[in-house]
Design a protein around this motif. Structure first.
Motif, PDB file in Angstrom:
ATOM      1  N   ASP A  11       0.863  -1.180   0.000  1.00  0.00           N
ATOM      2  CA  ASP A  11       0.000   0.000   0.000  1.00  0.00           C
ATOM      3  C   ASP A  11       0.897   1.227   0.000  1.00  0.00           C
ATOM      4  OD1 ASP A  11      -1.836   2.013   0.337  1.00  0.00           O
ATOM      5  OD2 ASP A  11      -2.566   1.356   2.293  1.00  0.00           O
ATOM      6  N   MET A  69       0.802   3.944   2.838  1.00  0.00           N
ATOM      7  CA  MET A  69       1.326   3.744   4.189  1.00  0.00           C
ATOM      8  C   MET A  69       2.842   3.631   4.084  1.00  0.00           C
ATOM      9  SD  MET A  69       0.519   3.311   7.504  1.00  0.00           S
ATOM     10  CE  MET A  69      -1.082   2.512   7.734  1.00  0.00           C
ATOM     11  N   GLN A 107       0.521   7.483   7.337  1.00  0.00           N
ATOM     12  CA  GLN A 107      -0.464   7.529   6.261  1.00  0.00           C
ATOM     13  C   GLN A 107      -0.218   8.772   5.407  1.00  0.00           C
ATOM     14  OE1 GLN A 107      -3.692   7.370   9.077  1.00  0.00           O
ATOM     15  NE2 GLN A 107      -4.352   5.336   8.382  1.00  0.00           N
ATOM     16  N   THR A 128      -6.625   4.010   3.493  1.00  0.00           N
ATOM     17  CA  THR A 128      -5.648   2.968   3.796  1.00  0.00           C
ATOM     18  C   THR A 128      -6.208   1.586   3.468  1.00  0.00           C
ATOM     19  OG1 THR A 128      -4.758   4.344   5.572  1.00  0.00           O
ATOM     20  CG2 THR A 128      -4.146   2.012   5.578  1.00  0.00           C
ATOM     21  N   GLY A 178      -1.727  -1.980   3.909  1.00  0.00           N
ATOM     22  CA  GLY A 178      -1.104  -0.904   4.659  1.00  0.00           C
ATOM     23  C   GLY A 178      -1.198  -1.125   6.154  1.00  0.00           C
ATOM     24  N   THR A 199      -5.737  10.073   6.917  1.00  0.00           N
ATOM     25  CA  THR A 199      -6.533   9.276   5.989  1.00  0.00           C
ATOM     26  C   THR A 199      -7.995   9.664   6.101  1.00  0.00           C
ATOM     27  OG1 THR A 199      -7.183   7.024   5.342  1.00  0.00           O
ATOM     28  CG2 THR A 199      -6.824   7.415   7.683  1.00  0.00           C
TER      29      THR A 199
END
Length: 450
Positions: A286, A289, A308, A313, A317, A341
């Motif tokens: 991810d 992240m 983040q 997310t 992540g 996020t």
């Protein structure tokens, strides 16, 4: 594959160790009977030819060296000795190396190049994987880091224990990496899946490294992972606006503003240097992240980070962040998390990838962390998807952030309010940094650098 990925065991050691610092550990006294445990005809002769060709008595060379000034135990595979295969005497050497590392409180660096377990020893070879795994567990329990370097090839049990079981995994570019060796894969298998680059894309490797960069990269990792600290990570300075928002709507708009400082800017200001860990070890990554270890610009300590970047997310992540938090806990390194996020990814693929379980795992990792965790909310704090990365009782907020049980727009919709009532709903939710401080949800509001 490059010539550098197929270097001999000793040439590889010379490439990573500081000049003149390598000292070989004594080999254990174990011996084979005639043609090994299975009396495999020709096995003695094959070992003798391998020894004559390579100058080695076994498929690993174990010793201690300084790498960029950090002393470590190195386990270097000799692929020219029966394909770097693991046999019973290989297990003896690896076990002794790990025991030496525990006795002297040293990190372990397996420099892996192997085709797997040695066929001529049958199950006596295969069970060496359990033996190696046990040694790895003992070193983990002792709080000692393990950094694996994947050379060409890294396949079979060597990948599934010394490689994939390490705390940090570095793969040389172009190296063949995979559990299935080249001769046992399906005929129609995608060859890219069995490469260092493919494993990195699948979240199984932390970094793909050029051979010429290996010594420096390994030195930085060993330095970062061998400096525990009891003190919490200091709260980062706020990089955006210093004034507080007047209304809930203003808080939300400021947090969502594209020009507002993001995780990259905070990490650049906080660390003089840093190295990233990548992937959840379950097939996913991810980019939203950012995780790794860095050297604090304030006091030079090692601080682990999970940050983040403003996107929703994904499960990978959360799993990567949980892996980072647990590793830092084992090594005694304090953790910094940056929350930003709109919330957890909520598409069907996220659900199929185990979003709920991944978020729960991160909540658990933070709740159980034996090291202090410091959190700064630097932008949007979208519900549980944001709270999962926040430290209980050690969270701060910047003036251009907000935190909410739900986004104001969604709250208004659930309450069946008209769209024009969203601003009032934001005020009711008390999402501003100063509201969060009054509610006890954060300890305080971060200030710009003096």
């Amino acid at each position: 594959m490059t010539d550098a990925t197929r270097l001999s065991a000793r040439d590889t050691l010379a490439r990573v160790a500081d000049p003149g610092t390598f000292g070989e550990l004594p080999a254990p006294e174990g011996k084979y009977g005639p043609d090994g445990p299975l009396s495999w005809e020709g096995y003695d002769a094959a070992r003798a030819r391998a020894a004559a060709r390579t100058g080695e008595a076994e498929s690993v060379v174990c010793g201690t060296a300084s790498v960029g000034g950090t002393r470590a135990v190195l386990v270097s595979f000799e692929f020219g000795f029966l394909g770097g295969s693991l046999g019973e005497r290989t297990g003896d050497r690896i076990e002794a190396a790990y025991a030496y590392a525990r006795e002297h409180r040293l990190p372990v660096v397996p420099l892996v190049a192997t085709g797997g377990s040695r066929m001529q020893e049958g199950m006596r070879a295969l069970v060496q994987l359990q033996r190696v795994a046990r040694q790895s567990v003992l070193n983990r329990e002792a709080g000692l880091p393990q950094v694996a370097v994947l050379r060409d090839p890294t396949t079979g049990g060597g990948w599934a224990t010394l490689g994939a079981g390490a705390d940090v995994i570095l793969a040389l570019e172009g190296a063949q990496v995979g559990f299935a060796g080249s001769r046992v894969r399906p005929a129609d298998a995608d060859p890219a899946a069995y490469t260092a680059e493919g494993q990195y894309a699948a979240g199984a490797v932390d970094a793909v490294v050029r051979p010429d960069d290996l010594a420096g990269t390994l030195a930085r990792w060993l330095r970062l992972l061998t400096r525990p600290s009891d003190a919490p990570a200091p709260v980062p300075y706020a990089l955006g606006r210093g004034d507080l928002p007047a209304t809930g709507r203003e808080a939300v708009l400021r947090a969502r503003a594209p020009e507002r400082p993001r995780a990259g800017a905070y990490l650049d200001a906080y660390f003089t240097s840093r190295e990233a860990v990548s992937g959840d070890r379950c097939g996913g990554t991810d980019e939203g992240m950012l995780c790794g270890f860095g050297e604090s610009a304030r006091d030079g300590r090692t601080i682990a980070f999970a940050a983040q970047t403003g996107t929703a997310t994904r499960p990978a992540g959360y799993r990567t962040a949980a892996r980072l938090v647990r590793l830092a806990g084992r090594l005694g390194v304090p953790v910094l998390t940056l929350v930003d996020t709109p919330g957890a990814a909520n598409d069907a693929e996220a659900e199929r990838s185990g979003a709920g379980a991944a978020i729960a795992d991160l909540f658990t990792a933070l709740a159980a962390s034996p090291v202090p965790v410091t959190t700064l909310v630097v932008g949007e704090g979208g519900s549980g998807g944001a709270l999962a990365l926040a430290a209980p009782d050690r969270t701060w907020a910047t003036p251009d952030s907000y935190f909410s049980v739900i986004a104001p727009e969604l709250a208004a919709a659930i309450l069946k309010r008209a769209p024009e009532e969203t601003d009032a709903t934001a005020d009711q939710l008390q999402v501003r940094p100063q509201d969060l401080e009054d509610l006890g949800a954060v300890r305080g509001i971060a200030q710009p650098a003096p």
